[in-house]
Write an enzyme that holds these catalytic residues in place. Sequence first.
Site, mmCIF file in Angstrom:
data_model
loop_
_atom_site.group_PDB
_atom_site.id
_atom_site.type_symbol
_atom_site.label_atom_id
_atom_site.label_comp_id
_atom_site.label_asym_id
_atom_site.label_seq_id
_atom_site.Cartn_x
_atom_site.Cartn_y
_atom_site.Cartn_z
ATOM 1 N N GLU A 225 0.864 -1.192 0.000
ATOM 2 C CA GLU A 225 0.000 0.000 0.000
ATOM 3 C C GLU A 225 0.893 1.233 0.000
ATOM 4 O O GLU A 225 2.081 1.136 0.347
ATOM 5 C CB GLU A 225 -0.877 -0.003 1.257
ATOM 6 C CG GLU A 225 -1.785 -1.215 1.290
ATOM 7 C CD GLU A 225 -2.728 -1.226 2.490
ATOM 8 O OE1 GLU A 225 -2.635 -0.315 3.358
ATOM 9 O OE2 GLU A 225 -3.546 -2.156 2.539
ATOM 10 N N ALA B 195 2.429 1.149 3.325
ATOM 11 C CA ALA B 195 2.906 -0.124 3.890
ATOM 12 C C ALA B 195 3.560 -0.971 2.811
ATOM 13 O O ALA B 195 2.879 -1.544 1.957
ATOM 14 C CB ALA B 195 1.746 -0.898 4.517
ATOM 15 N N PHE C 285 1.859 -0.449 -6.701
ATOM 16 C CA PHE C 285 2.968 -1.250 -7.269
ATOM 17 C C PHE C 285 2.529 -2.682 -7.578
ATOM 18 O O PHE C 285 3.339 -3.611 -7.445
ATOM 19 C CB PHE C 285 4.161 -1.318 -6.294
ATOM 20 C CG PHE C 285 4.767 -0.006 -5.900
ATOM 21 C CD1 PHE C 285 4.788 1.066 -6.761
ATOM 22 C CD2 PHE C 285 5.367 0.138 -4.642
ATOM 23 C CE1 PHE C 285 5.378 2.273 -6.391
ATOM 24 C CE2 PHE C 285 5.959 1.334 -4.264
ATOM 25 C CZ PHE C 285 5.962 2.402 -5.143
ATOM 26 N N ILE C 286 1.289 -2.901 -7.970
ATOM 27 C CA ILE C 286 0.828 -4.283 -8.135
ATOM 28 C C ILE C 286 1.120 -4.805 -9.549
ATOM 29 O O ILE C 286 0.587 -4.294 -10.540
ATOM 30 C CB ILE C 286 -0.682 -4.403 -7.783
ATOM 31 C CG1 ILE C 286 -0.930 -3.839 -6.372
ATOM 32 C CG2 ILE C 286 -1.148 -5.863 -7.910
ATOM 33 C CD1 ILE C 286 -0.042 -4.398 -5.264
ATOM 34 N N GLU D 39 8.317 -17.200 -3.549
ATOM 35 C CA GLU D 39 8.409 -15.953 -4.305
ATOM 36 C C GLU D 39 9.874 -15.504 -4.369
ATOM 37 O O GLU D 39 10.362 -15.048 -5.397
ATOM 38 C CB GLU D 39 7.547 -14.867 -3.647
ATOM 39 C CG GLU D 39 7.714 -13.516 -4.335
ATOM 40 C CD GLU D 39 6.736 -12.443 -3.869
ATOM 41 O OE1 GLU D 39 5.946 -12.725 -2.940
ATOM 42 O OE2 GLU D 39 6.773 -11.342 -4.435
HETATM 43 C C1 LIG Z 1 8.031 -3.108 -10.233
HETATM 44 C C2 LIG Z 1 7.458 -3.474 -8.898
HETATM 45 C C3 LIG Z 1 6.547 -4.527 -8.824
HETATM 46 C C4 LIG Z 1 5.981 -4.852 -7.590
HETATM 47 N N1 LIG Z 1 5.014 -5.834 -7.539
HETATM 48 C C5 LIG Z 1 4.314 -6.009 -6.388
HETATM 49 C C6 LIG Z 1 3.186 -6.885 -6.353
HETATM 50 O O1 LIG Z 1 2.842 -7.557 -7.333
HETATM 51 N N2 LIG Z 1 2.480 -6.968 -5.191
HETATM 52 C C7 LIG Z 1 2.816 -6.266 -4.078
HETATM 53 O O2 LIG Z 1 2.138 -6.378 -3.082
HETATM 54 N N3 LIG Z 1 3.882 -5.417 -4.079
HETATM 55 C C8 LIG Z 1 4.636 -5.284 -5.203
HETATM 56 N N4 LIG Z 1 5.706 -4.418 -5.225
HETATM 57 C C9 LIG Z 1 6.040 -3.684 -4.018
HETATM 58 C C10 LIG Z 1 7.345 -4.122 -3.374
HETATM 59 O O3 LIG Z 1 7.230 -5.371 -2.781
HETATM 60 C C11 LIG Z 1 7.739 -3.026 -2.362
HETATM 61 O O4 LIG Z 1 8.115 -1.887 -3.128
HETATM 62 C C12 LIG Z 1 8.860 -3.441 -1.439
HETATM 63 O O5 LIG Z 1 8.438 -4.456 -0.550
HETATM 64 C C13 LIG Z 1 9.409 -2.267 -0.619
HETATM 65 O O6 LIG Z 1 8.397 -1.537 -0.009
HETATM 66 P P1 LIG Z 1 8.367 0.074 -0.172
HETATM 67 O O7 LIG Z 1 8.449 0.361 -1.634
HETATM 68 O O8 LIG Z 1 7.208 0.583 0.561
HETATM 69 O O9 LIG Z 1 9.716 0.561 0.478
HETATM 70 P P2 LIG Z 1 9.934 0.954 2.021
HETATM 71 O O10 LIG Z 1 9.410 -0.121 2.884
HETATM 72 O O11 LIG Z 1 9.443 2.340 2.216
HETATM 73 O O12 LIG Z 1 11.532 0.952 2.099
HETATM 74 C C14 LIG Z 1 12.351 2.076 1.776
HETATM 75 C C15 LIG Z 1 13.797 1.703 2.111
HETATM 76 O O13 LIG Z 1 13.896 1.454 3.525
HETATM 77 C C16 LIG Z 1 14.486 0.190 3.720
HETATM 78 N N5 LIG Z 1 13.928 -0.414 4.927
HETATM 79 C C17 LIG Z 1 12.620 -0.557 5.267
HETATM 80 N N6 LIG Z 1 12.517 -1.166 6.459
HETATM 81 C C18 LIG Z 1 13.779 -1.422 6.873
HETATM 82 C C19 LIG Z 1 14.345 -2.040 8.026
HETATM 83 N N7 LIG Z 1 13.562 -2.553 8.983
HETATM 84 N N8 LIG Z 1 15.693 -2.122 8.126
HETATM 85 C C20 LIG Z 1 16.487 -1.633 7.145
HETATM 86 N N9 LIG Z 1 16.028 -1.041 6.044
HETATM 87 C C21 LIG Z 1 14.681 -0.949 5.909
HETATM 88 C C22 LIG Z 1 14.132 -0.625 2.498
HETATM 89 O O14 LIG Z 1 15.007 -1.721 2.332
HETATM 90 C C23 LIG Z 1 14.272 0.431 1.410
HETATM 91 O O15 LIG Z 1 15.618 0.537 1.042
HETATM 92 C C24 LIG Z 1 6.342 -4.126 -6.431
HETATM 93 C C25 LIG Z 1 7.286 -3.090 -6.520
HETATM 94 C C26 LIG Z 1 7.828 -2.755 -7.729
HETATM 95 C C27 LIG Z 1 8.801 -1.612 -7.788
#
Ligand SMILES: Cc1cc2nc3c(=O)[nH]c(=O)nc-3n(C[C@H](O)[C@H](O)[C@H](O)COP(=O)(O)OP(=O)(O)OC[C@H]3O[C@@H](n4cnc5c(N)ncnc54)[C@H](O)[C@@H]3O)c2cc1C
Length: 390
Positions: free
Chosen positions: A138, A141, A167-168, A255
Amino acid sequence: MSSNPATILDLPQPGWAGDDVAMLYDMAVKFLEAEIAPRYAEFERAEIFDRESWKKAGAAGLLCASMPEEYGGSGGTYAHESAIIEAISHVGVDGFGIALHNSIVAPYILHYGSEEQKRKWLPRMATGELIGAIAMTEPGAGSDLQGVKTSARRDGNHYAINGSKTFITNGQLANLIIVVTKTDPAKGAKGTSLIVVETDEVDGFERGRNLDKIGLKSNDTSELFFNDVRVPTSNLLGNDEGQGFVQLMQQLPQERLQIGATAIAAIERALALTIDYVKERRAFGKAVMEFQNTQFKLAELKTEATVGRVFYNNCVERHVNGGLDPTTASMAKYWLSDLQGKVMDECLQLHGGYGYMNDYPIARMYRDARVQRIYGGTNEIMKLLIARSL
Ligand SMILES: Cc1cc2nc3c(=O)[nH]c(=O)nc-3n(C[C@H](O)[C@H](O)[C@H](O)COP(=O)(O)OP(=O)(O)OC[C@H]3O[C@@H](n4cnc5c(N)ncnc54)[C@H](O)[C@@H]3O)c2cc1C
């Protein structure tokens, strides 16, 4: 220079592959080269595939290969899914989103669905009539999935779903979406439930724009909005509410392994293409391959690719036998996707200026590789999970 099928077919085939897996790999390569590769540039420009390609993949047996035959699948294992994923990256059509459909979405239905749900959805996923997506992330999240806010409020024999996802993958095409919801927001992770939304059958579901990414252009990625979307309570995955987090934790290792499959296959393709290129390209009166720097770089990369392949094959073998622990799956995701980034960068460098031109496959492979370190749990999250096991 475009892709070089002769080189690709020479690449190492999955070591754990039995004859049927190797045959599926060969069949997938032939299908992708004949049906998808010629149109891939068109899909990249449109930033989406067409439904026809999905249906053709279904007819060719490339959808739901690991689902039981009684539900329309081919009765294979993750090894068969891996053969398809590797074929996609070896041929260089990485934006074809069938891997997520096959080895992430379908297994949730197989493992947690009721008999009725399996019969209702899996056969249509195997033909490509239904295209799958999983909506966890989300706007607020991502890494911290416990922060999911999308709610599913029970109302008689229906749930009313409200919230938004972003980002789905397959988000524009998907018509079967597993939505991560909170059925009991007060309970945190224990109030998380997975609910299937068949988008053709509901009101209140909207797709946002097809997001403008730097790579994997032909794979549609979307925002999704749920405004009082009503689905029957029978669309819950699992017998009880509140199982969603456990289900996610159980399925995420596959995955992660799948991301490793894409990584190792892309690495092998990049190396094959680069070795061909440096043997042909001349500078200072000799082939670029004759410079010691080129030889040392490629020797290093080939060694790392071989280490990666052996590790990946071992993970698949353990997974197929039911013994792949989540920590090792996290290692595979993190290490192989990091290696992919490094190999793409070095291989692009060896192409010189041509490597920066979109006419050369390495340019796109470099862009496509970047997200592998982000999705499926970022590599930082993988390291957290590995560290927890120490
Ligand atoms: C092309 C693409 C396809 C995707 N497909 C899907 C999909 O099909 N379904 C789905 O549900 N999601 C999907 N995603 C989402 C993807 O799983 C998330 O972008 C990813 O999990 C990171 O979440 P965020 O983008 O909110 O980053 P954030 O959680 O905001 O992270 C930002 C930075 O902080 C770091 N960080 C966060 N928490 C910690 C911690 N505890 N310790 C150290 N570092 C931390 C992260 O590593 C990152 O570098 C997709 C994303 C992309 C770009």
